[in-house]
Design an enzyme around this catalytic site. Structure first.
Site, mmCIF file in Angstrom:
data_model
loop_
_atom_site.group_PDB
_atom_site.id
_atom_site.type_symbol
_atom_site.label_atom_id
_atom_site.label_comp_id
_atom_site.label_asym_id
_atom_site.label_seq_id
_atom_site.Cartn_x
_atom_site.Cartn_y
_atom_site.Cartn_z
ATOM 1 N N LYS A 134 85.835 -50.052 52.679
ATOM 2 C CA LYS A 134 86.398 -49.435 51.389
ATOM 3 C C LYS A 134 87.829 -50.262 51.805
ATOM 4 O O LYS A 134 88.617 -49.890 52.994
ATOM 5 C CB LYS A 134 86.724 -48.223 51.285
ATOM 6 C CG LYS A 134 87.352 -47.254 52.700
ATOM 7 C CD LYS A 134 87.160 -45.414 52.561
ATOM 8 C CE LYS A 134 87.841 -44.818 54.218
ATOM 9 N NZ LYS A 134 87.465 -43.654 53.647
ATOM 10 N N ARG A 147 79.528 -42.913 60.209
ATOM 11 C CA ARG A 147 80.309 -43.439 59.041
ATOM 12 C C ARG A 147 81.922 -43.642 60.331
ATOM 13 O O ARG A 147 83.040 -43.390 59.012
ATOM 14 C CB ARG A 147 80.771 -42.769 58.934
ATOM 15 C CG ARG A 147 79.405 -42.624 57.359
ATOM 16 C CD ARG A 147 79.665 -41.869 55.766
ATOM 17 N NE ARG A 147 80.654 -40.448 56.467
ATOM 18 C CZ ARG A 147 80.027 -39.454 56.379
ATOM 19 N NH1 ARG A 147 79.031 -39.120 56.280
ATOM 20 N NH2 ARG A 147 81.503 -38.348 55.799
ATOM 21 N N MET A 162 112.602 -56.295 50.596
ATOM 22 C CA MET A 162 110.829 -56.447 50.189
ATOM 23 C C MET A 162 110.502 -57.596 50.404
ATOM 24 O O MET A 162 109.324 -57.286 50.757
ATOM 25 C CB MET A 162 111.164 -56.963 48.519
ATOM 26 C CG MET A 162 110.306 -57.193 47.160
ATOM 27 S SD MET A 162 110.152 -57.015 45.753
ATOM 28 C CE MET A 162 111.394 -55.266 45.417
HETATM 29 C C1 PLP Z 1 86.964 -43.209 55.426
HETATM 30 C C2 PLP Z 1 86.065 -42.672 55.574
HETATM 31 C C3 PLP Z 1 85.242 -42.569 56.556
HETATM 32 C C4 PLP Z 1 85.370 -43.073 57.728
HETATM 33 O O1 PLP Z 1 87.096 -42.305 58.420
HETATM 34 P P1 PLP Z 1 87.354 -43.147 59.511
HETATM 35 O O2 PLP Z 1 88.262 -41.816 60.039
HETATM 36 O O3 PLP Z 1 88.337 -44.080 59.327
HETATM 37 O O4 PLP Z 1 86.488 -43.536 60.580
HETATM 38 C C5 PLP Z 1 84.076 -41.612 56.779
HETATM 39 N N1 PLP Z 1 83.798 -41.408 55.261
HETATM 40 C C6 PLP Z 1 83.992 -40.796 54.348
HETATM 41 C C7 PLP Z 1 83.912 -40.199 53.310
HETATM 42 C C8 PLP Z 1 85.345 -41.605 55.095
HETATM 43 O O5 PLP Z 1 86.179 -41.587 53.413
#
Ligand code: PLP
Length: 370
Positions: free
Chosen positions: A34, A220, A311
């Site tokens: 993301k 994740r 800036m």
């Molecule tokens: C951003 C996010 C992650 C990853 O988190 P990290 O701390 O960067 O590993 C995992 N799951 C969800 C839902 C997120 O929003």
């Protein structure tokens, strides 16, 4: 490439980090890409992560997912945040899985599925104690029921059940055990009600590394893929920071003792000295809160930014050291050459490394190597 400041992104570090995480967690990896892969460039990072064995990609919004699809990336892909008005039809047509945490969204996904001509693939979002997205224990039965009904009608397929940890970087925090138990409970409820999820997932980077009970079917990780320690208070497992931000000295000149430097004259030279001008400012992601605080590598040494970050530029006082226009300045990187890391910068200005890399300005070219 004419812009003087650039972010070099070492894709071999990304691949190494993905492998390290998969090994450490012993689970398949959904690489979180993301926000343009936390500023690193979503498409090249996604490809590198998939090359290294990641089986899923995760983003926040459907438009981010569609951009990956437009680049030819066909891997399973979850868009976790679906605000009102998101183009769910396009997402469903593109086989983008949707994070669904409300009955409103079950209905919207089911309607969009009819328009798209194929079922919506959804991951039911449980709020296990972060009070962000998803249903709490109280709202969970109704969400499960609505999703099962849509599944029976053929408009929705429930692929996953998921939640997110609030304090995984503090394994002793009381919320950790609470969220872990709540997730197990909510999974059990849904499965007893008839949900057959392929994937139950909870762990972000720090959880994947430090909290075995959160690993479930897939992890994740985000920040750890980029090589930044998700829990700086805990040992780094050997991650390699992928991003190095460099710039170039544009002006080097002698100024007299007592010269005020940059806006507000927060810094005054103590003697005749050489100042070097670096063409990177808060528009590029150098935090203004780092005025007089942040250190960069220039003319062979770590040097603190003199006075305010502007800036587009900041100034260094290099004393009598040799510095010339065109010399390289390293803002932050993996630290191999003695430069600060994104984590150092974050700690110096009271934020997290996530924000340092993600807020890098749009005009800074990302140059991918490795
Ligand atoms: C951003 C996010 C992650 C990853 O988190 P990290 O701390 O960067 O590993 C995992 N799951 C969800 C839902 C997120 O929003």
């Amino acid at each position: 490439m004419t812009h003087p400041t650039r972010a070099l992104v070492d894709l071999s570090a990304i691949r190494d980090n993905v492998r390290l995480l998969a090994e450490a967690a012993g689970r398949p990896v959904m690489a979180m890409v993301k926000a343009d892969a936390y500023g690193h460039g979503a498409v090249p990072v996604a490809r590198a992560a998939l090359d290294a064995g990641a089986t899923w990609l995760g983003v926040a919004f459907a438009d981010e997912a569609l951009a990956l699809r437009a680049a030819g990336i066909t891997a399973p892909l979850l868009a976790g945040v679906c605000p009102p008005g998101a183009d769910l039809v396009a997402a469903i047509k593109a086989e983008v899985d949707l994070g669904v945490g409300s009955i409103r969204l079950v209905r919207e996904a089911a309607d969009a599925a009819v328009a798209a001509g194929r079922p919506a693939r959804v991951h039911l979002k449980a709020d296990t104690g972060m009070s962000r997205g998803g249903q709490t224990v109280q709202g969970w039965p109704a969400l499960v029921e609505a999703a099962l009904k849509a599944e029976a009608e053929g408009s929705v397929r429930i692929i996953g059940i998921w939640s997110h940890m609030a304090c995984s970087d503090e394994p002793e925090h009381p919320s950790v055990a609470g969220q872990t138990a709540a997730f197990a409970e909510m999974v059990r409820y849904a499965e007893n009600a008839g949900v057959r999820p392929e994937l139950r997932h909870l762990a972000n980077s720090s959880a994947a590394l430090h909290l075995p009970d959160t690993r479930w079917d897939l992890v994740r990780p985000g920040i750890a893929i980029y090589g930044l320690n998700p829990a700086p208070a805990l040992p780094d497992p050997g991650l390699r920071p992928a991003m190095t931000v460099t710039s170039t000295v544009t002006v080097a000149k002698r100024v007299p003792k007592g010269s005020g430097v940059s806006y507000g004259h927060q810094y005054t030279t103590e003697r005749e000295t050489t100042v070097a001008l670096v063409p990177a400012g808060y528009a590029d992601g150098v935090p203004r809160a780092g005025s007089g605080i942040l250190e960069v590598l220039a003319a062979g040494a770590r040097r603190r930014i003199a006075g305010r970050v502007c800036m587009d530029q900041f100034v260094l006082d290099v004393g009598d050291d040799a510095v010339a226009e065109g010399d390289e300045v390293v803002l932050f990187g993996p630290g191999d050459r003695g430069e600060a890391t994104a984590t150092d910068w974050a700690e110096a200005v009271g934020t997290v490394s996530y924000e340092i890399v993600t807020r890098l300005g749009g005009r800074v070219p990302r140059v991918h190597t490795g």
